[in-house]
Enzyme design. Structure first.
Site, PDB file in Angstrom:
ATOM      1  N   GLU A 413      17.197  -7.146  25.042  1.00 26.74           N
ATOM      2  CA  GLU A 413      16.361  -8.352  25.011  1.00 26.74           C
ATOM      3  C   GLU A 413      15.051  -8.159  25.776  1.00 26.74           C
ATOM      4  O   GLU A 413      14.770  -8.846  26.749  1.00 26.74           O
ATOM      5  CB  GLU A 413      17.135  -9.537  25.599  1.00 26.74           C
ATOM      6  CG  GLU A 413      18.292  -9.991  24.739  1.00 26.74           C
ATOM      7  CD  GLU A 413      17.861 -10.813  23.517  1.00 26.74           C
ATOM      8  OE1 GLU A 413      16.643 -10.912  23.246  1.00 26.74           O
ATOM      9  OE2 GLU A 413      18.752 -11.339  22.850  1.00 26.74           O
ATOM     10  N   GLU A 483      26.448  -7.116  19.919  1.00 29.76           N
ATOM     11  CA  GLU A 483      27.127  -8.250  20.556  1.00 29.76           C
ATOM     12  C   GLU A 483      27.612  -9.160  19.440  1.00 29.76           C
ATOM     13  O   GLU A 483      26.869  -9.441  18.500  1.00 29.76           O
ATOM     14  CB  GLU A 483      26.176  -9.047  21.466  1.00 29.76           C
ATOM     15  CG  GLU A 483      25.717  -8.284  22.676  1.00 29.76           C
ATOM     16  CD  GLU A 483      24.729  -9.073  23.560  1.00 29.76           C
ATOM     17  OE1 GLU A 483      24.743 -10.310  23.548  1.00 29.76           O
ATOM     18  OE2 GLU A 483      23.942  -8.400  24.247  1.00 29.76           O
TER      19      GLU A 483
END
Ligand code: IPT
Length: 953
Positions: A413, A483
């Site tokens: 991220e 994820e």
């Protein structure tokens, strides 16, 4: 070395000054070392420059300072407190500036050298992890400063060492320019949280080295070459190898895989040092659009692992690291992403030894910049590139000799930018023998694998079929979910549906559940604390508790479910015709480690068991195995086979008999409860008697069944919303947990329309509906009885415009007391419509307390599925059809309003829910809600329960 002010380096974007170049990490060699872990003198000041540097002087008196344990975080040792934010920076975003309020921990360690420490020779001090920025002195001389919290930094100190009275001083700042690069979703925990070690470096000691050990699956040969900064020899006695560094040899070997972690012990010997090597031969490539190891595509059954301990934070001891790997292996996991930073290196040693595929992720996340559309993102700003390259190099150099590491990940991220590209290029140049991962790079410019997080099943299927489009490069790449299945609170739901997709489409190479463990902090009053419990002005609550393990490492139902969903042996079959088909779903291993056991159950009780031969199956192959004749013990009832694959011998990760996979194959159908009729309702003053039941004549409420008093059963649709029901705050999708509340499903009112006594039944008609809304549920309770059994049939007819599914549909009642519970149905653990793979049919026992699943933030939990009958509190309850049951010492409303487990205190009643339906769980706390097929829609329904007094003690 000089600084303008004592704290100048704190806001400097550079990685630091004075440290030695990064090199391969190893735990031990024949060179001396001295651990500097233990008790250190400690002083906390509120700003980066509250005190000058004089504390680093040898004579400085630290007698009145506190003490902290290193490795450790001072905020977990009584100095200040932890802060939890997900992606928001807990300080104003003005890179590289940090707040004036910058908790600063001065650490001092006095040490003497052992008597026999070689005199006047080189030595280094290595810090394996310090958050977030440190400045280091030895005996009053400044060694340098560094950032990069979860990466090692080594300083040359030989010229400064004295036999006695050495003073190592370390000033650690909580916030620094480095904090902008470390915005991972976790607690902010400053401190020297990994080992500090003094390493003797004798003349001719080993410097950096790189073990290249590849495997050719066609020839069955491995090729070994060890490049070493300092020339020497490499020996591998088991392979008869004795090579010069830089020289290569090709010989037959057994390859390393996560399923068959074959390591060869070797030694790298230079003139001054002998370093043990653990060599695993394996080759990782991208071929035919797939990640292949040793020529075979792999399927990742992975998990994201943060380092966590409920008392020590990210300062993990070796036993905890081993426990993590053992728990992973025992739950059929084969892969781990080290989210979101390189772990303690000893963890990777364990992955090599016990066998796990590793995505090693760099310590880099700038997630908070998403709030400004990624403007000023450090990863797209050349001034920060040296810091990014330093981080990439420190990870790769430290970890490059681990066969378990198959992919390097640039970070998490962090948007995209030139800095990330520079990292990818540097990594490829340094280590072309592994692949590069990064999720944020949607076009895969810098990566070798298309990686996403939390994609819905539908999109994953489209990607599997290659219909997702994307850049030309991306279309040729394999896909992983780095994820998925957000394991926050009750859940995740939908795992089996994902796994089915992964197994159906080659391009889908599996995924990594988010995440391994709840980061709850043990707390004297609250049990486990989460965000906000330390008075943080900005926090993200219990979003930090989203793991498959509870904070104390007890497996949650989510882990038990995952274990079942990814089991490496798949069974198919038909119990009635007595055949079971086995599929070997390993990528590399045969089934020789396993043995097969069968049991034959009638009404949940085993009436026979034995073993079956294991067919020799290559990976991917399948075979039929004939079951024995069903044991004839004369009992009739609901019969089924259970076939289990267990470890035939002890392994390095579990004992013989450990269950790896199982199946149940029904043989006969369930025997339904016998009819309950004949008795007539008998008015008796203010009550009505019907068989063993006594009712209030005016309200029709059940008061008693034989000698057991009850709080009358009534329709119940409410459950304490799970984190997954509530959904994530940023989601624009429908979030049913919130809608249910808006529509008042937690405050349904019951209007009594009629109490009717007929010849053989008592009927109570009601309408159940919330204030303010026009929709409701017409609910009829029809009671019949024979001599000692009482049957309730509930008929529900929705009325009005229902736009939401129901949380649950069933009845709730209370008993004055209940402790032991036994049932025939699904167990031993909880199950919901999309989390029930691991629930197996059997006779189970528990206590009311043990039925509760201790989610850190209390919420719906503990339902047992497919229940035929349950006994508790002196009652036996049979269902038609099968039902869900739960029992607690508090009401759903109390469960709903609790923030911590400590808010739940037992009352004087046990509340029992018998459910005909439950809404699915999904993983909308950061992903998709339940698939439509797991919705509990408001539809006409009818279900029955038969109550009698139990004969059980
Ligand atoms: C994703 C993060 O990568 C991870 O660190 C964690 O925060 C997780 O979500 C949620 O628990 S990012 C999210 C915006 C999808």
């Amino acid at each position: 070395m000089s600084f303008r002010t004592t704290a100048d380096h704190v806001e400097d974007v550079s990685p630091g000054r004075g440290a030695l170049p990064p090199r391969a990490w190893y735990a031990c060699s024949d060179a001396r070392s001295l651990s500097l872990n233990g008790s250190w003198r400690f002083r906390l000041t509120p700003t980066a420059d509250a005190e000058d540097d004089s504390f680093a002087e040898p004579g400085h008196d630290t007698g009145d300072w506190a003490e902290v344990t290193v490795p450790g975080h001072w905020v977990l040792q009584g100095h200040g407190s932890p802060v939890y934010t997900n992606h928001l920076y807990p300080f104003p975003v003005d890179p590289p500036h940090v707040p004036t309020e910058n908790p600063t921990g001065d650490h001092v360690r006095h040490f003497d050298l052992p008597e026999d420490w070689p005199a006047d020779q080189e030595a280094t001090i290595r810090f394996d992890g310090v958050e977030s920025c440190a400045k280091v002195w030895l005996n009053g001389t400044l060694l340098g400063d560094f950032k990069g919290s979860r990466l090692p930094h080594e300083f040359a100190v030989g010229h400064l060492l004295k036999p006695r009275g050495n003073v190592l001083a370390v000033r650690v700042h909580q916030w620094s320019a480095g904090s902008y690069l470390e915005d991972q979703d976790q607690w902010w925990l400053p401190g020297i949280f990994r080992d500090v070690t003094l390493l003797h470096r004798p003349p001719g000691a080993v410097g950096d080295f790189f073990v290249h050990a590849s495997y050719d699956h066609v020839t069955g040969e491995g090729t070994l070459r060890v490049d070493s900064e300092v020339a020497g020899r490499v020996t591998v006695p088991e392979l008869g190898l004795d090579l010069a560094t830089g020289e290569s040899a090709t010989i037959p070997v057994e390859p390393w895989t996560a399923e068959t972690p074959r390591l060869y012990d070797g030694v790298l010997a230079t003139e001054g040092e002998r370093v043990p090597l653990r060599i695993g031969f394996r080759t990782v490539v991208l071929a035919d659009g797939l990640i292949k190891v040793n020529g075979q595509a792999v399927l990742f059954k992975g998990v994201n692992r943060h380092e966590w301990h409920p008392e020590r934070g990210r300062a993990l001891d070796p036993a905890t690291m081993r426990e993590d790997v053992l728990l992973m292996k025992r739950h059929n996991l084969n892969a781990v992403r080290t989210s979101h930073y390189p772990p303690h290196p000893a963890f990777l040693d364990l992955c090599d030894e016990l066998g796990l595929w590793v995505i090693d992720e760099c310590d880099l996340e700038t997630h908070g910049f998403t709030e400004q559309g990624w403007r000023d993102n450090p990863v797209d700003d050349d001034r920060w590139t040296p810091a990014l390259l330093d981080r990439a190099a420190r990870m790769v150099e430290r970890d490059k000799n681990h066969p378990s590491v198959v992919l390097w990940s640039l970070g998490n991220e962090a948007g995209t930018g030139r800095g990330l590209t520079a990292m990818a290029e540097w990594i490829r140049g340094r280590d072309p023998e592994r692949l590069v991962h990064y999720e944020g790079d949607i076009d895969c410019r810098d990566t070798d694998v298309y990686s996403r997080m939390y994609a819905f099943h539908e999109e994953v299927e489209r990607i599997g079929r290659g219909l997702d489009g994307g850049t030309h490069k991306r279309r040729r790449l394999p896909f992983i979910l780095c994820e998925y299945a957000h394991a926050m609170g009750n859940g995740p739901g939908g795992l089996a549906d994902y796994q089915e997709l992964f197994e159906r489409y080659d391009r889908l190479q599996g995924g990594f559940v988010w995440e391994w463990i709840d980061h709850g902090i043990r707390h004297p009053e609250l049990g486990f604390a989460y965000g906000g419990d330390f008075g943080e002005e900005l926090h993200d609550g219990n979003f930090v508790c989203d793991g498959l393990l509870f904070p104390d490492r007890t497996p949650s139902p989510g882990l038990v479910e995952y274990k079942k969903v990814i089991e490496p042996v798949r069974f198919r079959g038909d119990g009635a015709d007595g055949t079971v088909t086995l599929v070997n779903r390993y990528d590399f291993a045969d089934l020789s480690e396993l043995s097969l056991e069968w049991a034959y159950q009638v009404d949940g009780e085993s009436v026979g068991s034995g073993t079956l031969p294991v067919p020799p199956l290559a990976p991917g192959a399948s075979a039929d195995v004939k079951l024995p004749e069903p044991p004839a013990d004369g009992r009739s009832g609901e019969a089924c086979w259970t076939v289990r694959a267990v470890l035939a011998e002890d392994t390095a990760w579990a004992e013989r008999g450990h269950e790896v996979a199982w199946v149940q194959l029904p043989v006969t159908e369930r025997v339904k409860p016998a009819a309950v009729a004949g008795a007539a309702p008998v008015p008796d003053g203010r009550t009505i008697r019907l068989g063993p039941g006594v009712f209030d004549a005016r309200t029709g409420a059940l008061l008693r069944i034989g000698g057991v008093e009850v709080d009358a059963p009534r329709l119940d649709v409410w459950r304490a919303p799970t984190d997954n029901d509530d959904g994530a705050e940023w989601q624009t999708d429908i979030r049913y947990g919130l809608l249910w509340r808006k529509f008042g499903l937690h405050r349904m009112r019951h209007r009594l329309d009629a109490v009717e006594t007929g010849a053989d039944a008592l009927t109570v008609r009601t309408r159940v509906a919330p204030a303010a809304w026009e929709f409701g549920l017409h609910t009829e309770y029809r009671w019949t009885a024979d001599g000692d059994r009482l049957r309730l049939t509930v008929s529900v007819t929705p009325d009005g415009n229902w736009t939401v599914p129901l949380p649950r549909l069933g009845i709730r009642f209370a008993l004055p007391a209940a402790d032991a519970v036994s049932w025939f149905g699904g167990g031993p653990g909880e199950a919901y419509p999309d989390t029930g793979s691991a629930s197996r049919l059997g006779r189970w026992q528990a206590t009311v307390d043990a039925l509760q699943t201790p989610y850190v933030r209390p919420q719906e939990n503990g339902a047992r599925a497919d229940v035929r009958w349950v006994e508790l509190g002196g009652l036996r309850i049979e269902g038609e059809p099968e039902f869900w049951f739960s029992a607690r010492r508090w009401t759903t409303e109390q469960l709903d309003s609790a923030r911590h487990l400590s808010d739940l205190t037992p009352g004087d009643r046990v509340w029992v829910n018998l459910d005909h339906g439950q809404h699915g769980i999904g993983s909308q706390s950061c992903g998709p809600g339940p698939l439509p097929r797991y919705f509990l829609r408001a539809e006409p329904a009818e279900f029955s329960f038969v109550f009698s007094q139990s004969t059980a003690p």
